[in-house]
Design a protein around this motif. Structure first.
Motif: not given
Lengths: 313, 320
Positions: B102-103, B107-109, B255-258, B269-273
């Motif tokens: 996720t990070l 970070a890139v975005a 950013l988190i919501g997106g 495979p991040g936290i949001g998933n």
């Protein structure tokens, strides 16, 4: 038309041209004066806002009068007509169970717009009721309301919404309640901030010296002066809620799948095969959502420019 | 300065505590407790109620609410977030394996959207009222109006399925280890995640730049006879950029919501998933912990923003 001769310090812009036209009209004595509110005129002068209003009206109209525009039932399964590409018979084609997609988009619009607009209005009512009163009265009530809103607003909205969905369960009513609960904070703060500045106005002092009750001063006399920004906020949060409903339903966590909504129609696009071969299932709906949200955003921007002279850019 | 920081932290602590309490309340109100998830429902039916009760007691579930809350809270502070209901994996392990993905994306975005967004915003402000400005305004509006996941679907359909330039989803293929191998996977999700952020930054940078250009020191710079590009870039841009960069912190919720939705679209495979699948399977401890951590991240970010603002602009801390 030859404009007045300005010293050539900078390039002329569209605004300059517009100004020249207005001036020319005024000099010719054609400028209309009076008649209609200034804010309305300003709004109608904003091309994007008018475009937004037209698109908005068309989509609302089409959803409300869906039965007149399409003979199909959005939930009628037709197994002989599955996955048909758009044709004269089915304008947007049919989905995996043969349901007519044009009908589903129209009827789905009803629910999606209901969720968006309904939650925005409910959130505004709650936010305004609390914000106007506590903003005017101040004191511990104000401090308490402020703390509560801070707690709500420190959650990223989607996270809070999904958390509440997992606790309360999925239904149309729950979703609207959750949106209202998570969305009142923004409008509350705005209403409160507006009241804090209005509180110092002299007419408020005058009303107070007449001995009017506090709710009466706050709701009847001060609230109308805060309506502009409130309207702006309602339109912008309508747009945000419609986007959220679409996102949640796309994930299968919004409105139950049995009810057609814009997000629910898109839900099948999670399947890569649908994405690849059946573009008509997800592309038109996505375009309609985008167009609707865009029109609402244009209206909101137009309203802000028309009602708030300090925020022009 | 130090007193200002201390005061800010002191406001934050009770709020964080109240949020922890609310999250625990939510956890308590949801159906099922630790015992009902340790034991298979079929077995639980045949078990003696006294045995179940004994198990509850031994796990400390019979204790009064405030005792349970306190033990949960002290564990939380020590980094022990409890266990997932499915498989009983420690939640801290789940977070540790999912967070880097996720990070990486965020970070890139964040970097991409800040650079591109502020550039476009400044161009738009310098050419105020021109065709470029109107076009950028409309594009920015489109950026915030089109659902992010729809952008994702269109991107997958064009660039992955039809053109085959990028993989459809996932973070890497088996056996691919270096960053270079993973790069193609990252391009689409990062770009799609950037779009909404970029549109926001652009609008903000535009008004910030317009604000900076209307100040007196710009007039002074111009009347000194400086070339226009120097006035705009060295004087205007520098002042306009500070609030834009500081506001990165406030974009964290967006950013988190997106990323919650985008990770789902691209199977990242991040936290949001993980959060979405926990919501789907009603794995409340995981849902609550991730929600709690995201709030804490937002609170810390807003604290840092406040401190940075106070560092840059002394009026903020003196004014209060």
């Amino acid at each position: 038309m030859s404009g007045p001769n300005y010293p050539n310090t900078r390039r002329r812009t569209r605004l300059d041209a517009q100004f020249d036209r207005i001036r020319a009209r005024e000099e010719a004595g054609l400028a209309k004066s009076g008649g209609g509110s200034r804010a309305v005129k300003k709004f109608l002068n904003n091309r994007l806002a008018v475009f937004g209003l037209v698109v908005f009206a068309i989509i609302i109209f089409a959803s409300v009068f869906a039965p007149l525009l399409t003979p199909y039932d959005p939930n009628k399964i037709d197994l002989r007509g599955m996955l048909q590409a758009p044709s004269w018979e089915h304008w947007f084609g049919t989905d995996r169970t043969g349901r007519d997609l044009f009908a589903r988009v129209l009827y789905g619009g009803r629910i999606s717009i209901l969720v968006g607009l309904g939650s925005a209005v409910l959130a505004a009512i709650i936010g305004v009721l609390i914000g106007v009163y506590t903003g005017y009265v101040g004191g511990w009530l104000d401090a308490l309301a402020m703390r509560v809103s801070e707690i709500f607003m420190s959650f990223p909205q989607i996270i809070l919404v999904l958390m509440l969905v997992s606790i309360l369960g999925q239904s149309l009513l729950n979703l609207m309640l959750i949106f209202t609960l998570t969305g009142w904070g923004g409008i509350y703060r705005m209403a409160r901030a507006r009241m804090l500045s209005l509180r110092e106005e002299e007419y408020v002092l005058a009303l107070r010296s007449f001995g009017l009750s506090r709710p009466l001063i706050a709701y009847k006399h001060m609230l109308p002066n805060a309506l502009g920004p409130i309207m702006v906020n309602i339109t912008l949060s309508t747009a945000a809620f419609i986007l959220q409903e679409a996102g949640l339903s796309f994930l299968g966590l919004g409105v139950p799948l049995s009810i057609p909504t814009w997000g629910n129609i898109l839900n099948v696009a999670q399947d890569i095969r649908v994405l690849q071969t059946n573009w008509w299932i997800w592309l038109p709906v996505g375009a309609v959502i985008s167009l609707f949200v865009l029109s609402v955003n244009f209206i909101g921007d137009g309203l802000r420019d028309a009602t708030d002279p300090s925020q022009q850019g | 300065m130090l007193t200002y920081i201390i005061r800010r932290v002191l406001i934050l602590i009770p709020m964080a505590f109240v949020i922890c309490f609310l999250v625990y309340l939510g956890l308590e109100l949801t159906p099922g407790d630790a015992v009902s998830h340790m034991i298979n429902p079929d077995a639980a039916g045949s078990m003696n109620p006294a045995q179940l009760e004994a198990l509850r007691q031994s796990l400390g579930l019979g204790q009064p609410f405030h005792v349970r809350f306190w033990s949960w809270f002290t564990n939380l502070v020590q980094g022990n977030f409890g266990y997932s209901m499915s498989g009983g994996v420690p939640i801290s392990n789940i977070i540790a394996t999912r967070l880097p993905a996720t990070l990486e994306l965020a970070a890139v975005a964040l970097v991409f959207s800040t650079v591109i967004g502020s550039l476009l915003g400044v161009v738009s402000a310098l050419k105020r009222g021109s065709k470029t400005d109107s076009a950028l305004t409309v594009i920015g509006m489109l950026g915030v109006s089109i659902p992010e996941f729809f952008f994702g679907l269109v991107a997958i359909s064009i660039f992955a399925l039809n053109l085959g330039w990028f993989p459809v989803g996932g973070r890497s293929m088996p056996g691919y280890v270096t960053l270079w191998d993973r790069l193609p996977h990252m391009v689409m999700p990062a770009m799609v995640l950037s779009i909404m952020l970029t549109a926001g930054v652009m609008r903000y940078a535009r008004s910030s730049m317009l604000d900076a250009l209307s100040r007196d020191f710009i007039k002074t710079a111009r009347s000194k006879g400086l070339p226009e590009w120097r006035v705009n870039l060295l004087h205007g841009f520098r002042v306009a950029l500070t609030p834009v960069v500081v506001l990165i912190g406030f974009r964290l919720p967006v950013l988190i919501g997106g990323s919650v939705i985008i990770e789902q679209v691209f199977q990242w495979p991040g936290i949001g998933n993980e959060f979405i699948s926990a919501v789907r399977s009603q794995d409340y401890p995981v849902v609550m912990t991730i929600a709690l951590l995201s709030v804490m991240a937002v609170l810390v970010a807003s604290l840092i923003v406040d401190i940075l603002t106070a560092v840059i602009d002394p009026r903020v801390r003196l004014g209060e």
